[in-house]
Design a protein around this motif. Structure first.
Motif, PDB file in Angstrom:
ATOM      1  N   LEU A  31       0.844  -1.190   0.000  1.00 12.93           N
ATOM      2  CA  LEU A  31       0.000   0.000   0.000  1.00 12.93           C
ATOM      3  C   LEU A  31       0.881   1.243   0.000  1.00 12.93           C
ATOM      4  O   LEU A  31       1.656   1.471   0.935  1.00 12.93           O
ATOM      5  N   LEU A  32       0.760   2.057  -1.056  1.00 13.43           N
ATOM      6  CA  LEU A  32       1.670   3.180  -1.290  1.00 13.43           C
ATOM      7  C   LEU A  32       0.966   4.514  -1.056  1.00 13.43           C
ATOM      8  O   LEU A  32      -0.052   4.817  -1.695  1.00 13.43           O
ATOM      9  N   HIS A  33       1.525   5.294  -0.142  1.00 13.42           N
ATOM     10  CA  HIS A  33       0.871   6.545   0.257  1.00 13.42           C
ATOM     11  C   HIS A  33       1.109   7.666  -0.742  1.00 13.42           C
ATOM     12  O   HIS A  33       2.012   7.618  -1.581  1.00 13.42           O
ATOM     13  N   GLY A  34       0.292   8.701  -0.617  1.00 13.53           N
ATOM     14  CA  GLY A  34       0.416   9.880  -1.462  1.00 13.53           C
ATOM     15  C   GLY A  34       1.252  10.955  -0.816  1.00 13.53           C
ATOM     16  O   GLY A  34       1.980  10.722   0.157  1.00 13.53           O
ATOM     17  N   GLY A  35       1.132  12.175  -1.343  1.00 15.14           N
ATOM     18  CA  GLY A  35       1.977  13.272  -0.896  1.00 15.14           C
ATOM     19  C   GLY A  35       1.732  13.735   0.519  1.00 15.14           C
ATOM     20  O   GLY A  35       2.570  14.434   1.092  1.00 15.14           O
ATOM     21  N   GLY A  36       0.592  13.355   1.089  1.00 17.48           N
ATOM     22  CA  GLY A  36       0.310  13.736   2.468  1.00 17.48           C
ATOM     23  C   GLY A  36       1.075  12.931   3.493  1.00 17.48           C
ATOM     24  O   GLY A  36       1.043  13.245   4.685  1.00 17.48           O
ATOM     25  N   GLY A  37       1.740  11.866   3.040  1.00 18.57           N
ATOM     26  CA  GLY A  37       2.552  11.067   3.943  1.00 18.57           C
ATOM     27  C   GLY A  37       1.893   9.781   4.387  1.00 18.57           C
ATOM     28  O   GLY A  37       0.737   9.499   4.030  1.00 18.57           O
ATOM     29  N   PRO A  38       2.607   8.977   5.162  1.00 16.30           N
ATOM     30  CA  PRO A  38       2.116   7.656   5.569  1.00 16.30           C
ATOM     31  C   PRO A  38       0.796   7.684   6.318  1.00 16.30           C
ATOM     32  O   PRO A  38       0.014   6.729   6.253  1.00 16.30           O
ATOM     33  N   VAL A  56      -0.714  -6.194   5.264  1.00 17.14           N
ATOM     34  CA  VAL A  56      -0.528  -4.951   4.523  1.00 17.14           C
ATOM     35  C   VAL A  56       0.835  -4.327   4.833  1.00 17.14           C
ATOM     36  O   VAL A  56       1.099  -3.918   5.968  1.00 17.14           O
ATOM     37  N   PHE A  57       1.677  -4.238   3.819  1.00 14.85           N
ATOM     38  CA  PHE A  57       2.988  -3.608   3.922  1.00 14.85           C
ATOM     39  C   PHE A  57       2.883  -2.192   3.352  1.00 14.85           C
ATOM     40  O   PHE A  57       2.524  -2.013   2.185  1.00 14.85           O
ATOM     41  N   SER A  58       3.176  -1.201   4.176  1.00 18.73           N
ATOM     42  CA  SER A  58       3.048   0.191   3.730  1.00 18.73           C
ATOM     43  C   SER A  58       4.371   0.920   3.946  1.00 18.73           C
ATOM     44  O   SER A  58       4.674   1.368   5.052  1.00 18.73           O
ATOM     45  N   PRO A  59       5.204   1.019   2.909  1.00 14.29           N
ATOM     46  CA  PRO A  59       6.498   1.693   3.062  1.00 14.29           C
ATOM     47  C   PRO A  59       6.350   3.207   3.167  1.00 14.29           C
ATOM     48  O   PRO A  59       5.397   3.804   2.652  1.00 14.29           O
ATOM     49  N   VAL A  60       7.292   3.801   3.870  1.00 11.86           N
ATOM     50  CA  VAL A  60       7.404   5.259   3.925  1.00 11.86           C
ATOM     51  C   VAL A  60       8.344   5.667   2.795  1.00 11.86           C
ATOM     52  O   VAL A  60       9.508   5.249   2.772  1.00 11.86           O
ATOM     53  N   HIS A  61       7.849   6.457   1.845  1.00 15.21           N
ATOM     54  CA  HIS A  61       8.714   6.862   0.745  1.00 15.21           C
ATOM     55  C   HIS A  61       9.931   7.598   1.317  1.00 15.21           C
ATOM     56  O   HIS A  61       9.775   8.535   2.136  1.00 15.21           O
ATOM     57  N   PRO A  62      11.132   7.194   0.942  1.00  8.84           N
ATOM     58  CA  PRO A  62      12.336   7.823   1.492  1.00  8.84           C
ATOM     59  C   PRO A  62      12.290   9.348   1.362  1.00  8.84           C
ATOM     60  O   PRO A  62      12.017   9.890   0.291  1.00  8.84           O
ATOM     61  N   GLY A  63      12.542  10.012   2.485  1.00  6.90           N
ATOM     62  CA  GLY A  63      12.468  11.463   2.543  1.00  6.90           C
ATOM     63  C   GLY A  63      11.236  11.953   3.273  1.00  6.90           C
ATOM     64  O   GLY A  63      11.183  13.105   3.726  1.00  6.90           O
ATOM     65  N   PHE A  64      10.230  11.097   3.422  1.00 12.12           N
ATOM     66  CA  PHE A  64       9.019  11.454   4.156  1.00 12.12           C
ATOM     67  C   PHE A  64       9.182  11.111   5.637  1.00 12.12           C
ATOM     68  O   PHE A  64       9.864  10.147   6.007  1.00 12.12           O
ATOM     69  N   ASP A  65       8.541  11.917   6.463  1.00  9.92           N
ATOM     70  CA  ASP A  65       8.469  11.688   7.916  1.00  9.92           C
ATOM     71  C   ASP A  65       9.842  11.463   8.546  1.00  9.92           C
ATOM     72  O   ASP A  65      10.027  10.597   9.409  1.00  9.92           O
ATOM     73  N   GLY A  66      10.809  12.244   8.089  1.00  4.68           N
ATOM     74  CA  GLY A  66      12.118  12.206   8.705  1.00  4.68           C
ATOM     75  C   GLY A  66      13.032  11.094   8.239  1.00  4.68           C
ATOM     76  O   GLY A  66      14.160  10.970   8.734  1.00  4.68           O
ATOM     77  N   THR A  67      12.593  10.278   7.288  1.00  5.09           N
ATOM     78  CA  THR A  67      13.466   9.219   6.767  1.00  5.09           C
ATOM     79  C   THR A  67      14.463   9.810   5.775  1.00  5.09           C
ATOM     80  O   THR A  67      14.246  10.889   5.214  1.00  5.09           O
ATOM     81  N   ALA A  68      15.536   9.074   5.547  1.00  8.08           N
ATOM     82  CA  ALA A  68      16.594   9.577   4.660  1.00  8.08           C
ATOM     83  C   ALA A  68      16.302   9.238   3.206  1.00  8.08           C
ATOM     84  O   ALA A  68      15.814   8.156   2.895  1.00  8.08           O
ATOM     85  N   ARG A  69      16.579  10.196   2.322  1.00  8.06           N
ATOM     86  CA  ARG A  69      16.487   9.962   0.880  1.00  8.06           C
ATOM     87  C   ARG A  69      17.871  10.186   0.286  1.00  8.06           C
ATOM     88  O   ARG A  69      18.410  11.290   0.352  1.00  8.06           O
ATOM     89  N   PRO A  70      18.463   9.147  -0.309  1.00  2.74           N
ATOM     90  CA  PRO A  70      19.788   9.340  -0.918  1.00  2.74           C
ATOM     91  C   PRO A  70      19.703  10.299  -2.110  1.00  2.74           C
ATOM     92  O   PRO A  70      18.653  10.421  -2.752  1.00  2.74           O
ATOM     93  N   ASP A  71      20.794  10.967  -2.398  1.00  2.90           N
ATOM     94  CA  ASP A  71      20.813  11.973  -3.458  1.00  2.90           C
ATOM     95  C   ASP A  71      20.439  11.400  -4.821  1.00  2.90           C
ATOM     96  O   ASP A  71      19.933  12.131  -5.685  1.00  2.90           O
TER      97      ASP A  71
END
Length: 269
Positions: A31-38, A56-71
């Motif tokens: 289950l993949l969240h939108g721009g509003g976050g998890p 139900v597996f719902s990942p946090v898109h990297p960069g959302f809610d304080g998670t790291a997003r690699p460059d």
């Protein structure tokens, strides 16, 4: 709900992906969240796991809610490949992929990869393609109240006082918005090449659409369905851009019935 972090390695590099899990057994869902976050999908994930035999597996898109997003992770196409690697790492099969808004765009990109781990794809008010005459609303810069008016049929049910937000929550929302802008790309929430690539999707696909959506209208949704071979289109009355939040009781059987009908071992129509 349990939260875990998984380290994945792609050609571009290594990254950590945070995943929320609802339910312990049953048909696996991504289950993949939108721009509003998890938080825009978390209650629905819980409802799906409680009312159906679903894990139900719902990942946090990297960069959302304080998670790291690699460059190197700057676009939805690459993010979809990250989640394909996640399915490998979790060794999941017969996965029903469901995504809302930009999560729907990611789900569509996952569909183009034609992974044998995926049994069906459901796009809920997805963005990601260009449809002449049906532009995607520019939501960057809108106040929460303005965004709510475009997102919900009845925004009064989702009214809140922005001034009551903590400084930490304000900072998190600003960071989420900045991450969303990165993923949205130079064409603002769309990839000009996606519609053509959707013609190669082999997974059973459902496009479900809140009829009152003012961010991407129903004809945009119909065009999405027409781009995918044999895709089904389902209009959801009385709801807007986020049916999983506004009318979860209506969306749940739509999502479940489609996934269940196309589960491994079930005869294909």
């Amino acid at each position: 709900m349990t939260r875990t972090t998984h380290t994945l390695t792609l050609d571009q590099g290594t990254l950590d992906v945070t995943v929320d899990l609802h339910g312990r057994q049953g048909h696996p869902f991504l289950l993949l969240h939108g721009g509003g976050g998890p938080q825009t999908v978390a209650p629905f994930a819980g409802l799906l796991a409680e009312q159906r035999s679903a894990k139900v597996f719902s990942p946090v898109h990297p960069g959302f809610d304080g998670t790291a997003r690699p460059d190197w992770l700057t676009d939805v196409t690459t993010l979809a490949r990250v989640y394909a690697h996640l399915l490998d790492a979790l060794d999941l099969r017969d996965v029903a992929v469901v995504g809302n808004s930009i999560g729907g765009w990611i789900a569509a990109e996952l569909g183009t990869l034609n992974s044998d781990r995926i049994s069906s794809v459901t796009l809920v008010n997805a963005v990601g393609i260009h449809v002449p005459g049906h532009p995607i609303a520019d939501t960057f810069g809108l106040t929460p109240v303005e965004l709510s008016r475009l997102s919900f049929q009845d925004p009064s049910k989702f009214r809140f006082d922005p001034s009551a937000l903590s400084e930490a929550r304000r900072a998190a929302m600003a960071a989420n918005s900045a991450t969303l802008q990165v993923y949205s790309g130079p064409h603002t929430m769309a990839d000009p090449t996606l519609a053509e690539r959707l013609a190669k999707v082999a997974h059973p696909t459902l496009v479900a659409w809140g009829a009152s959506d003012q961010i991407v209208d129903a004809d945009y949704g119909r065009a999405y369905a027409q781009a995918v071979p044999d895709a089904e289109f389902r209009l959801l009355p009385g709801t807007g851009h986020m049916p999983q939040s506004e009318t979860p009781g209506q969306l749940l059987p739509v999502v479940w019935d489609f996934a269940d009908a196309h589960a491994a071992g079930r005869p294909r129509p």
